[in-house]
Enzyme design. Structure first.
Site, short mmCIF file in Angstrom:
data_model
loop_
_atom_site.label_atom_id
_atom_site.label_comp_id
_atom_site.label_asym_id
_atom_site.label_seq_id
_atom_site.Cartn_x
_atom_site.Cartn_y
_atom_site.Cartn_z
CE LYS A 189 -0.16 -6.98 4.92
NZ LYS A 189 0.89 -7.88 5.41
CD GLN B 143 4.39 -7.27 6.47
OE1 GLN B 143 3.22 -6.98 6.68
NE2 GLN B 143 4.76 -8.00 5.45
CG ASP C 234 -0.65 -12.61 8.59
OD1 ASP C 234 -1.29 -12.43 7.53
OD2 ASP C 234 0.40 -12.01 8.87
#
Ligand code: NAD
Length: 296
Positions: free
Chosen positions: A55, A99, A122
């Protein structure tokens, strides 16, 4: 025997990344703004390491600002919340991603809901899931967004299609179902308690499989000509030695002889997820800066 068209996630993702890079260049040149993404990991889960590294790498490749935080496994929830609050206030950071999974002692919802919803790239914050569920503009979770882009590429208008989403997780299954409802599909959500899964799958013009069970969906479950999006990423052993390979939730070799179009694993949904994360970060940056970039 007719073989399914292979939906090339790598190529589609490359196209999205190019578009993102063009938008970033425009934001810099015409507005003096550089989109920034902060990626945080707690602990050192090896799979998460690979994801966060990729990422950050792709953020840099798109010439955005990348902020990466590798926090020790012992980090407390309080410390994590303090860091998120700092990033919420930091104007260089337009997107914040924590994460998952987090260590057990940290409460996932508390952490996700501490992120400023405008920076929640997200799309897991309760505000964004609520906006999506009520058909409003939202930051949409990256994996289902990538699946939707692939479906639109394969089928164009999805209206009236019978869709089966296999899996009901907050990360993939549920937001995928919401997106497909918005696209005017008739949606069924199947899960571990579904009775006669094969019969449900056989009805579907569109199948999105996200169960995390290697090659669970057999070829003869698939409706001939259906479009199959395989989200599963499962590592399975091959042969006697230590070697492994990645397979999806669908038995690809069988399904490719029945489906109309299918995504491979790897090279299908996987690459789309990070491309969509970059896309969301640029969208969040534009919204935060009050900039309305034209679609290219
Ligand atoms: P999860 O474990 O949170 O959810 C799995 C879902 O599948 C559950 O809702 C469960 O009810 C259902 N399920 C499990 N076994 C089943 C069975 N035998 N029959 C019917 N339903 C069953 O998983 P997740 O986070 O949603 O991820 C699913 C898969 O997608 C995993 O393989 C994961 O690695 C992969 N994934 C890929 C990406 C990507 O490509 N970027 C992103 C996220 C997840």
């Amino acid at each position: 025997m007719d073989m399914a068209r292979i939906i090339d996630g790598k190529a589609l993702a490359a196209g999205i990344r190019e578009k993102v890079a063009r938008r970033v260049a425009l934001l810099k040149a015409e507005h003096g703004v550089t989109p920034g993404l902060a990626v945080m990991q707690v602990g050192d889960d090896p799979a998460s390491r690979v994801y966060t590294r990729n990422k950050a790498k792709q953020t840099v490749e798109a010439e955005m600002a990348s902020f990466k935080f590798d926090l020790a496994a012992e980090t407390t929830q309080k410390d994590l919340l303090r860091k998120i609050s700092e990033l919420n206030e930091d104007s260089r950071v337009n997107g914040i991603l924590v994460q998952l999974p987090l260590p057990d002692r940290i409460e996932e919802h508390a952490v996700i809901n501490a992120i400023d919803p405008a920076k929640d790239v997200d799309g897991f914050h309760t505000i964004n899931t609520g906006l999506l569920a009520t058909g409003q503009d939202a930051l949409v979770p990256c994996t289902p967004l990538g699946c939707l882009m692939m479906l639109r590429d394969a089928l164009g208008d999805l209206g009236g299609q019978k869709a089966l989403v296999l899996g009901r997780s907050n990360i993939v299954g549920k937001p995928m179902a919401m997106l497909l409802i918005k696209e005017n599909c008739t949606v069924t959500v199947a899960h571990s308690r579904t009775r006669d899964l094969a019969a449900e799958v056989r009805q579907a013009d569109v199948l999105v499989a996200a169960a995390g069970r290697p090659r669970m969906v057999k070829g003869d479950w698939i409706k001939p000509g259906a479009t199959v999006i395989d989200v599963g990423i499962n590592r399975v052993p091959i042969g006697e030695d230590e070697k492994t390979r990645l397979v999806g939730d669908v038995d690809f070799d069988e399904a490719v002889t029945v489906a109309g179009a299918i995504t491979p694993v790897p090279g299908g949904v996987g690459p789309m997820t990070i491309a969509c994360l970059l896309h969301n970060t640029v969208a969040a940056c534009c919204r935060q800066s009050g900039i309305d970039l034209p679609e290219d």
